[in-house]
Write a protein that holds these residues in place. Structure first.
Motif, short mmCIF file in Angstrom:
data_model
loop_
_atom_site.label_atom_id
_atom_site.label_comp_id
_atom_site.label_asym_id
_atom_site.label_seq_id
_atom_site.Cartn_x
_atom_site.Cartn_y
_atom_site.Cartn_z
N ASP A 172 0.76 -0.95 -0.07
CA ASP A 172 -0.13 -0.17 0.04
C ASP A 172 0.83 1.23 -0.21
O ASP A 172 1.37 1.89 -1.06
N SER A 173 1.07 1.99 1.26
CA SER A 173 2.20 3.00 1.17
C SER A 173 3.53 2.57 1.19
O SER A 173 4.52 3.08 1.12
N GLU A 174 3.79 1.12 1.51
CA GLU A 174 5.08 0.44 1.66
C GLU A 174 5.15 -0.90 1.14
O GLU A 174 3.70 -1.59 0.77
N LEU A 175 5.96 -1.60 0.86
CA LEU A 175 6.04 -2.97 0.64
C LEU A 175 6.55 -3.78 1.88
O LEU A 175 7.62 -3.77 2.48
N SER A 176 5.81 -4.85 1.89
CA SER A 176 6.04 -5.62 3.13
C SER A 176 6.12 -7.11 2.72
O SER A 176 5.01 -7.62 2.24
N LEU A 177 7.22 -7.64 2.99
CA LEU A 177 7.49 -9.07 2.56
C LEU A 177 7.15 -10.15 3.69
O LEU A 177 7.86 -10.04 4.82
N TYR A 178 6.33 -11.21 3.62
CA TYR A 178 6.16 -12.04 4.56
C TYR A 178 6.36 -13.35 4.18
O TYR A 178 6.24 -14.00 2.88
N ILE B 22 10.80 -4.79 4.95
CA ILE B 22 9.88 -3.58 4.62
C ILE B 22 10.67 -2.86 3.68
O ILE B 22 11.81 -2.57 4.17
N ASN B 23 9.97 -2.30 2.62
CA ASN B 23 10.60 -1.46 1.66
C ASN B 23 9.64 -0.15 1.61
O ASN B 23 8.69 -0.23 0.97
N SER B 24 10.23 0.95 2.03
CA SER B 24 9.49 2.42 2.17
C SER B 24 10.03 3.36 1.25
O SER B 24 9.84 4.61 1.37
N ASP B 25 11.02 2.74 0.21
CA ASP B 25 11.70 3.74 -0.52
C ASP B 25 10.98 4.19 -1.81
O ASP B 25 11.46 5.02 -2.45
N THR B 26 9.58 3.71 -2.10
CA THR B 26 8.88 4.02 -3.23
C THR B 26 7.71 4.49 -2.81
O THR B 26 6.53 4.06 -2.79
N PRO B 27 7.62 5.92 -2.57
CA PRO B 27 6.12 6.43 -2.28
C PRO B 27 5.36 6.69 -3.37
O PRO B 27 5.80 6.32 -4.71
N TYR B 28 3.98 6.97 -3.33
CA TYR B 28 3.32 7.27 -4.20
C TYR B 28 2.84 5.91 -5.21
O TYR B 28 2.76 6.04 -6.59
N GLN C 151 4.12 4.57 -10.32
CA GLN C 151 4.17 5.75 -9.42
C GLN C 151 2.84 6.68 -9.97
O GLN C 151 2.63 6.77 -11.26
N ALA C 152 2.49 7.69 -9.06
CA ALA C 152 1.35 8.58 -9.37
C ALA C 152 2.00 9.47 -10.59
O ALA C 152 1.11 10.21 -11.23
N ASN C 153 3.25 9.56 -10.80
CA ASN C 153 3.84 10.42 -11.72
C ASN C 153 4.10 9.83 -13.24
O ASN C 153 4.65 10.13 -13.95
N GLY C 154 3.75 8.76 -13.08
CA GLY C 154 3.89 7.77 -14.36
C GLY C 154 5.34 6.99 -14.47
O GLY C 154 5.55 6.16 -15.17
N ARG C 155 6.20 7.52 -13.49
CA ARG C 155 7.35 6.70 -13.37
C ARG C 155 7.38 5.12 -12.88
O ARG C 155 6.40 4.82 -12.06
N VAL C 156 8.29 4.32 -13.28
CA VAL C 156 8.21 2.86 -12.85
C VAL C 156 9.63 2.74 -12.35
O VAL C 156 10.60 2.94 -13.27
N VAL C 157 9.60 2.11 -11.13
CA VAL C 157 10.87 2.21 -10.31
C VAL C 157 11.03 0.68 -10.23
O VAL C 157 10.27 0.18 -9.69
N LEU C 158 12.43 0.15 -10.34
CA LEU C 158 12.62 -1.26 -9.89
C LEU C 158 13.16 -1.05 -8.77
O LEU C 158 14.12 -0.34 -8.19
N THR C 159 12.65 -1.84 -7.59
CA THR C 159 13.19 -2.17 -6.37
C THR C 159 13.26 -3.54 -5.68
O THR C 159 12.79 -4.45 -6.62
N SER C 160 13.62 -3.68 -4.63
CA SER C 160 13.85 -4.98 -4.11
C SER C 160 13.69 -4.80 -2.56
O SER C 160 13.41 -3.90 -1.95
#
Length: 741
Positions: free
Chosen positions: A22-28, A56-62, A82-91
């Protein structure tokens, strides 16, 4: 997904991991619950499973959408729209190889900022990532990025104006040139790659569904529709696609793409998600807004295109994984029919959708049922006794032994049935005595047409009614007793006929029961033989039988005690003998011995202790009543007993009803209770030519038994039955013979 409800994704290659975003990524990590106590940091998902937070990954807002990289390496790479159209790769901090490090933080930026609605990795060429964006009049809404593209320094300045924060410039990993640009001046709301061809992309645009072929991007196949959200391909049938709009789900066949093959419009609220089950063919799950119900549509029986005028049939059902509203759900990639649901406050539940169980009986009584991918078979154990077996098994075994087809010695049919059911024994002896009487009267040239001939078919109930006013009463004493007590017996021609049908005496006017007593002695039925002798007022013969029984190899030594008690018989009402016999009677287990003492201690004409001893055979109680009850008493007793037999479906009652409508009523109760159409068919075929065989119920039993024989593939047995039927029922027409040239 800032400000939106959480979503949930299973790891493509780790069946025990999932992400909540949701606002962050949580791995279970999901694990089995080994005890009722939770470990520190664990969440209870179900009685069998728990979930532990790994990172938990909180580096990708919006965040607006997330897609998990489909290949095993790197295993925890995610793309975030993201809300601005960007696509970000994260881990999620689980990968340490150089390939993953090179990709993490990489950004793919469109020319004009607007919301990214959906992401989809190409399942074969995993470097390709499709992104669907909102509409911009001067830009494309479907961008396909190559994540292996190198950073271009000259584009860095141009990309600065679309950044949301200056901190992003520090990453330096920005790609602005997509591999493909599609859908100009339009909006893309959903995307999925078509598994049948890695170059085909299905997009839910603003007003249509479009199939883009990357080999020729200037052309596309499209169909106008409002159902453009949540496009998803059935993993087991790659030409079947689902999409939705508001509360309506559309099912498409890509080979007939002009219109949906099925439309589901029963949802009262807007849909938020649809997903095909990855472990079960044709099972679609749907979720509506503000609901704790997941609706399932089973389309496994319609895998081919349907004609224009016909809609495929589906099985619909609903499941409730939890009490609270459901924000999202995700099918488990490998566990059958299993899903995890998440609520708006991040409460999660691990839930399995249980399959409806389909049952099927084989003609030989094997039970088979299907549940999911498993097929189970249940058969009767061969060691079960005949009484414990299913009626279909009994009928099948009886058919093999030619049950019902012995017309020479009709009584033997109960032996062919296994000689374990006293009701069947009584039935076949009754039929034997009826037929034997008819044959005897014909042999002696004493056909009693209009009198006794048809009368034997009508049963003892009708026979005793016809004797009203013709009965003689005679006074007799008990033979073998020192003191003579007069007992009134009743005699008429009809009562003698009733005694013949009960088996006590042979044909003719001879009232001698000795042959019957001898047959009982041969069978070792000592108690019954002694009782019949006593009921015929021969105490001495009864004592002799009891002594003989006590001395036989399998005899009961207690019979000597009973014989001694009988030998002291006295008719004095207040005698010690009567007092002792009343006490002894309560301690006896055998119903015939109880009936004997009830008879000896009864007042003349009052024999309820014998008549209502229910464990004494019906034919013996009826024969006793014919000897010792006057006409009025006899008719009341027979009427009451007949009604009891009809209601219970007791085959012993055929002796009373005969092969008449009353007999059919009784047999109907028997068939309702047991399902034994075999016995019902053979019994009613013995009826006098005519009446009972015309009854619809009888014809129904006969046809059902014929169908059973065919189902068992007993072709010869069915032919034997048809021949037997045609002999006993000339009105039954044989089936037409078909000549095959």
């Amino acid at each position: 997904m800032s400000g939106s409800k959480p979503d949930i994704l299973w790891a493509p290659h780790h069946v025990d991991r999932f992400v909540v975003c949701d606002s962050e990524l949580s791995l279970y990590h999901i694990d089995s619950a080994v005890s009722s106590e939770l470990k520190a940091g664990s969440l209870r998902l179900s009685e069998e499973t728990t979930a532990t937070l790994l990172s938990i990954n909180s580096d990708t807002p919006y965040m607006k959408c997330v897609a998990w990289y489909p290949k095993y390496d790197p295993e925890c790479l995610l793309a975030v729209g993201q809300a601005n159209g960007r696509v970000v790769l994260t881990s999620l901090g689980q990968d340490h190889n150089s390939k993953c490090k090179d990709l993490i933080g990489k950004e793919f930026v469109p020319k004009h900022a607007r919301q990214c609605n959906t992401l989809a990795w190409n399942p074969l060429d995993s470097n390709w990532l499709a992104a669907g964006l909102d509409k911009h009049r001067a830009d494309f809404s479907v961008l396909i990025w190559d994540i292996s593209s190198k950073y271009a320094p000259e584009t860095a300045v141009a990309t600065e104006k679309v950044r949301l924060s200056a901190g992003d410039a520090e990453a330096g990993l920005v790609v602005t040139k997509p591999l493909y640009e599609l859908g100009q001046n339009d909006a893309c709301l959903s995307l999925c790659w078509l598994p049948r061809d890695q170059k085909l992309l299905l997009a839910g645009m603003h007003r249509n569904l479009a199939i883009f072929d990357l080999r020729n991007t200037s052309q596309k196949i499209f169909v106008n529709t409002k159902a453009v959200q949540g496009v998803t391909v059935d993993p087991y049938f790659h030409d079947r696609v689902a999409s939705f709009y508001e509360g309506q789900v559309a099912i498409w066949d890509l080979r007939k793409f002009e219109k949906p093959v099925l439309t589901l419009t029963e949802q009262p609220k807007p849909l938020t998600k649809v997903a095909w089950c990855p472990t079960r063919t044709g099972l679609l799950a749907t979720l509506t807004r503000d609901s704790n119900i997941i609706r399932l549509y089973d389309m496994q029986h319609t895998p081919t295109p349907i004609g224009d005028e016909t809609e495929p049939t589906i099985i619909e059902r609903s499941v409730q994984p939890c009490e609270n509203y459901i924000a999202s759900f995700a099918w488990h990639p490998t566990s059958q029919n299993r899903m995890v649901v998440v609520t708006p406050n991040r409460t999660m539940s691990d839930f399995t959708v249980f399959e409806r169980i389909s049952l099927a009986w084989s003609p030989v009584t094997s039970l088979m049922w299907a549940c999911g991918r498993h097929l189970y078979e249940c058969t009767e154990e061969g060691k079960a006794s005949s009484l414990e077996k299913d009626i279909a098994t009994k009928m099948r075994l009886r058919a093999l032994s030619r049950y019902g087809l012995d017309t020479e010695q009709v009584w033997r049919n109960h032996l062919l049935a296994g000689n374990e059911d006293p009701q069947l024994k009584s039935l076949w002896y009754t039929l034997h005595y009826i037929l034997y009487f008819i044959v005897y009267t014909e042999d002696m040239d004493q056909k009693l047409t209009g009198n006794k001939g048809p009368l034997v078919y009508t049963g003892i109930k009708s026979i005793v009614k016809s004797s009203l006013g013709t009965t003689e009463n005679l006074r007799h004493s008990r033979s073998g007793s020192d003191r003579q007590a007069d007992i009134i017996q009743y005699l008429s021609e009809e009562r003698s006929l009733a005694l013949q049908l009960c088996g006590w005496i042979k044909k003719g006017t001879d009232l001698d029961v000795e042959p019957f007593l001898n047959s009982l002695e041969q069978e070792g039925d000592w108690e019954r033989a002694a009782a019949v002798a006593l009921f015929n007022l021969d105490i001495r013969r009864a004592i002799q039988i009891l002594n003989k029984g006590a001395s036989s190899g399998k005899g009961d030594l207690n019979l000597n005690v009973v014989a001694m008690a009988l030998s002291g018989y006295t008719d004095e009402k207040n005698s010690l003998w009567r007092e002792m016999c009343s006490t002894l009677r309560l301690q006896l287990n055998n119903p015939y011995l109880c009936a004997m003492f009830a008879f000896l201690t009864s007042e003349s004409g009052s024999y309820d202790g014998v008549l209502y001893e229910n464990n004494v055979a019906v034919r013996d109680r009826v024969a006793f009543a014919c000897k010792f009850l006057n006409d009025a008493q006899l008719n009341r007793f027979i009427e009451k007993l007949t009604n009891e037999m009809k209601e219970a479906g007791n085959l012993e009652g055929i002796l009373l009803t005969g092969l008449t409508k009353d007999g059919v009523d009784l047999m109907e109760s028997y068939v309702d209770r047991t399902g034994d159409v075999q016995t019902a068919s053979y019994c009613m075929l013995q009826g006098s030519p005519s009446d009972v065989l015309k009854d619809e119920r009888v014809q129904y039993w006969i046809e059902n038994y014929r169908n059973l024989l065919d189902a068992w593939r007993f072709w010869h047995k069915r032919a034997e039955f048809d021949i037997h039927r045609s002999k006993l029922d000339p009105s039954s027409k044989p089936l037409a013979q078909v000549n095959i040239n």
